[in-house]
Design an enzyme around this catalytic site. Structure first.
Site, PDB file in Angstrom:
ATOM      1  N   HIS A   1       0.853  -1.182   0.000  1.00 30.08           N
ATOM      2  CA  HIS A   1       0.000   0.000   0.000  1.00 30.08           C
ATOM      3  C   HIS A   1       0.886   1.228   0.000  1.00 30.08           C
ATOM      4  O   HIS A   1       1.778   1.367   0.838  1.00 30.08           O
ATOM      5  CB  HIS A   1      -0.932   0.020   1.214  1.00 30.08           C
TER       6      HIS A   1
ATOM      7  N   ASP B   1     -11.476  -7.081   3.182  1.00 28.77           N
ATOM      8  CA  ASP B   1     -11.522  -5.703   3.671  1.00 28.77           C
ATOM      9  C   ASP B   1     -10.403  -4.930   2.999  1.00 28.77           C
ATOM     10  O   ASP B   1      -9.223  -5.106   3.327  1.00 28.77           O
ATOM     11  CB  ASP B   1     -11.362  -5.660   5.199  1.00 28.77           C
ATOM     12  N   LEU B   2     -10.741  -4.054   2.072  1.00 24.89           N
ATOM     13  CA  LEU B   2      -9.772  -3.370   1.228  1.00 24.89           C
ATOM     14  C   LEU B   2      -8.700  -2.664   2.058  1.00 24.89           C
ATOM     15  O   LEU B   2      -9.008  -1.813   2.898  1.00 24.89           O
ATOM     16  CB  LEU B   2     -10.489  -2.353   0.336  1.00 24.89           C
ATOM     17  N   ASP B   3      -7.432  -3.035   1.804  1.00 19.26           N
ATOM     18  CA  ASP B   3      -6.267  -2.402   2.422  1.00 19.26           C
ATOM     19  C   ASP B   3      -6.269  -2.491   3.949  1.00 19.26           C
ATOM     20  O   ASP B   3      -5.620  -1.700   4.623  1.00 19.26           O
ATOM     21  CB  ASP B   3      -6.155  -0.926   1.998  1.00 19.26           C
ATOM     22  N   GLU B   4      -6.999  -3.442   4.492  1.00 19.79           N
ATOM     23  CA  GLU B   4      -7.055  -3.579   5.945  1.00 19.79           C
ATOM     24  C   GLU B   4      -6.657  -4.979   6.399  1.00 19.79           C
ATOM     25  O   GLU B   4      -6.968  -5.387   7.518  1.00 19.79           O
ATOM     26  CB  GLU B   4      -8.461  -3.220   6.456  1.00 19.79           C
TER      27      GLU B   4
END
Length: 285
Positions: free
Chosen positions: A192, A226-229
């Site tokens: 990210h 869970d996007l980018d989590e």
């Protein structure tokens, strides 16, 4: 002594786990070269990574594997045994930025990263010529809203065809479906381009510049629905000041992204990571 092996083990914590592992190794004539353990009081889980050698040579004693299987049943444990240095077959996914993939490929070529790159997948042809010198298969899999399902089906065909054990999103600017994330759970790493959780979405460095931040960074994590989590593996940061333009931040960010992703992939390939209730335990070497 012959080939070194790594035992990884995770189970509910209890008294005597370290002693249990040590007794098994002793019973089968295995020398423990290094050992890392962690008991998490919050989750009640125990994690161990043990590097060992057998006086029987390069192979792991069959009796040890049988006893580990029996102990795992009793302890409600998950475990694995891996050869030290055994390259992990890795499929790289990219879009239009090459710096993260090149960082991994160069480290692998130098023998600093125990992966075997088996191919490069991209939703564009932009980088095909630039990656040619790596002499790896390049798979162009375009993605649109209408073709996303077919593109992901092709991706999984490529995972099967190449025997990929790990998928790395090396600046692959497409969001994987929930189904794809679930199928790749624990074997897909993303980088990210910001210090999570701040400045998500487009133009993160411009967002950071507008806020006058004094630290920028990059985060490598396992992919989840869970996007980018997903569980964070590594984070790299560096201080900046008021003189940094967005272009300066982007340039520095490329180095941070490559470094963070390299550390994460290396830790995964060396079997040093355990997922622990949405977080990670990452043992030092």
């Amino acid at each position: 002594m012959g080939q070194e092996h790594i035992l990884t083990l995770a189970c509910p914590d209890r008294v005597g786990l370290v002693a249990t592992v040590a007794r098994l190794m002793e019973r089968h004539g295995c020398f423990i070269a290094s050992s890392r353990t962690f008991g998490d009081p919050e989750t009640g889980q125990f994690f161990a990574r043990v590097v060992f050698q057998s006086d029987a040579g390069d192979d792991v004693p069959a009796g040890l594997l049988s006893d580990l299987d029996g102990a795992a049943s009793e302890l409600d444990a998950t475990w694995g045994v891996h050869k030290v240095g055994q390259p992990v077959k890795t499929l790289l996914l990219v879009s239009k930025s090459d710096h993260c993939a090149n960082t991994l490929l160069y480290a692998a070529r130098r023998g600093e990263l125990p992966i075997e790159p088996v191919g490069i997948v991209s939703n564009h042809r932009t980088l095909e010529a630039g990656f040619a010198h790596w002499e790896l298969p390049f798979f162009h899999v375009p993605v649109t809203a209408a073709t996303k399902q077919d593109a992901e089906a092709r991706l999984f065909d490529l995972v099967d065809e190449t025997g990929a054990e790990l998928v790395v999103l090396a600046r692959y600017m497409q969001v994987l479906s929930n189904d794809a994330c679930t199928r790749l759970a624990g074997r897909c790493i993303n980088i990210h381009h910001s210090f999570l959780p701040s400045f998500k979405g487009a133009r993160p460095y411009h967002q950071a510049h507008a806020r006058g931040v004094k630290v920028i960074g990059a985060s490598a994590h396992y992919v989840t629905p869970d996007l980018d989590e997903g569980p964070i593996i590594t984070q790299v940061t560096e201080g900046i000041d008021h003189t940094f333009s967005p272009a300066d931040m982007i340039e520095l960010g490329r180095h941070l992204e490559g470094n963070a992703l390299l550390r994460a992939v290396k830790a995964h390939a060396e079997h040093r990571i355990f997922i622990n209730a949405g977080k990670t335990v990452v043992f030092a070497r």
